[in-house]
Structure formats: structure tokens, C-alpha cells
Design a protein around this motif. Structure first.
Motif, mmCIF file in Angstrom:
data_model
loop_
_atom_site.group_PDB
_atom_site.id
_atom_site.type_symbol
_atom_site.label_atom_id
_atom_site.label_comp_id
_atom_site.label_asym_id
_atom_site.label_seq_id
_atom_site.Cartn_x
_atom_site.Cartn_y
_atom_site.Cartn_z
ATOM 1 N N ASP A 17 103.179 -48.630 -19.519
ATOM 2 C CA ASP A 17 102.499 -49.690 -18.779
ATOM 3 C C ASP A 17 101.305 -49.181 -17.986
ATOM 4 O O ASP A 17 100.283 -49.839 -17.904
ATOM 5 C CB ASP A 17 103.478 -50.401 -17.836
ATOM 6 N N GLN B 41 103.555 -54.384 -20.097
ATOM 7 C CA GLN B 41 103.958 -54.439 -18.700
ATOM 8 C C GLN B 41 104.992 -55.534 -18.518
ATOM 9 O O GLN B 41 104.777 -56.668 -18.958
ATOM 10 C CB GLN B 41 102.743 -54.713 -17.801
ATOM 11 N N THR C 233 99.339 -58.008 -19.122
ATOM 12 C CA THR C 233 99.085 -56.691 -19.693
ATOM 13 C C THR C 233 97.605 -56.558 -20.025
ATOM 14 O O THR C 233 97.067 -57.323 -20.818
ATOM 15 C CB THR C 233 99.925 -56.479 -20.962
#
Length: 214
Positions: free
Chosen positions: A164, A183, A188
Motif C-alpha cells: 500500500d 490500500q 488507492t
């Protein structure tokens, strides 16, 4: 590529702990610096001791030892509360191992935090590597991923890493792995060293499944 192993980061990928950590850094740690304005980019994805060292060097952190002690104390509850694995023991982990692909966790967190987070789950990971297991800097240095690959006996170009943070992506890419950025919190964002972006759990599952052999 022939896929031999999939390696997952812990915080922000397998457990949704990053929002809590972000709040902690922002409200409990950053106000203690002597100068400047730290940001989450200074600490996210890094081993917490290395993050404290970075803050001390760049912003001044006079009570660094006290902050470290507080983090060690408070983190115990972080990983024993309501955090849950994104995949837990569901079909994704089962599909990975059924396809003959190794699965592991590579984390900047101390070993006891990792064990607390995953100890209650049925999945048997082929490797779990903490930055504490290596005699080298943590992410974004690639050493922790290189250590995991060496331990599994797999080549970097046969590994897929799910990360992430920017520090984690840079570490995995420098180690020679393909990288999916995902994430478990928020949106994201794209990253130049990530091979693909998975915007949600379904997208991540699909990215993994389409790479499995067979």
C-alpha cells in the motif's frame, strides 16, 4: 511470468490498521517535534523505530525514547482489537496455495505485532518476515523482500507483492518483484513503480486469481 510466490504487506493491506496509525502519528507524535511540519509520508510504511529516527533527524524529537515506549505499549491493543485480515481464510488464500504458489507476509512491524494480528487465523503462511529479522534497513530498502525471497528459494521475477505505501512499493520493486498497489483504506493512488492498481478487494482478488497458474 511463472508465479512462485505472493508476498503481502501487513498494515494497510491485510489489516485495516493504517487509519488508526495515521491518527496516532498525527495527534500523538507529530505535535512533539521541535521544528517544521512532519507528514504521514515521513512515517507510513516504515519500521516505527526508523520513522522516529527520521522525525528526530529532520524535525527534532527530544522525547524520542518516551514516544517509542508509548508506541510499544499502545500498539499491543492495535493488533488485538478489531483488526481483521482482508482475506482471512477465504478462497483467495486457498486458491493461491491450491495452485502451488507460496504465500507470505513481509512487514515493517515488529514480530510480536505481526503474530498478534494473524495468530487467530487458520491460514498457514509459508513465510512471515519482520524487519526485525534482518540486519539491514527496513522499507524502502529492498532487503526485507530479498530476505523473504531467499528464504522461500524463489526468484524475484517470480514474485508478486501486494503493497500500500510508497516505501513498500519502492522496496518490492527494487527487490525485482512485480507490485500490485492496494490500500484497505481510502482511495488507492497510482505509483510509477507499481505494475497495477487494485482499487478495492474485488479488484485485488481478480488481479491475484488471473496470475495463478493452472
Amino acid at each position: 511470468m511463472d508465479l512462485d510466490a505472493i508476498l503481502f504487506d501487513l498494515d494497510g493491506v491485510l489489516i485495516d490498521s493504517e487509519p488508526r496509525w495515521q491518527e496516532y502519528w498525527t495527534h500523538e507524535v507529530f505535535p512533539r517535534v521541535e521544528r517544521g511540519t512532519p507528514t504521514l509520508d515521513d512515517v507510513t510504511g516504515r519500521n516505527f523505530r526508523e520513522a522516529l529516527s527520521r522525525l528526530d533527524n529532520e524535525y527534532g524529537l527530544p522525547d524520542r525514547e518516551a514516544v517509542e515506549a508509548s508506541i510499544l505499549r499502545d500498539a499491543e491493543t492495535f493488533y488485538q482489537d478489531d483488526e481483521s485480515l482482508v482475506f482471512s481464510t477465504d478462497s483467495v488464500f486457498e486458491a493461491i496455495q491450491r495452485a502451488g504458489v507460496l504465500v507470505g507476509i513481509v512487514s515493517s512491524s515488529p514480530r510480536r505485532w505481526i503474530d498478534a494480528a494473524v495468530g487467530g487465523y487458520d491460514t498457514t503462511f509459508d513465510t512471515i518476515v519482520s524487519v526485525e529479522d534482518i540486519d539491514a534497513p527496513g522499507k524502502p530498502n529492498p532487503a526485507v523482500y530479498e530476505h523473504a525471497m531467499d528464504g522461500l528459494g524463489v526468484a524475484p521475477d517470480s514474485c508478486l507483492v501486494v503493497e500500500d505505501s510508497e516505501a513498500g512499493i519502492e522496496a518490492a520493486a527494487a527487490a525485482g518483484a512485480s507490485v500490485v498497489r492496494y490500500q484497505s483504506y481510502g482511495d488507492t493512488e497510482d505509483h510509477p513503480q507499481a505494475d497495477v492498481i487494485a482499487s478495492d478487494k474485488t479488484a485485488l482478488r481478480n488481479q491475484i486469481r488471473r496470475r495463478l497458474p493452472g
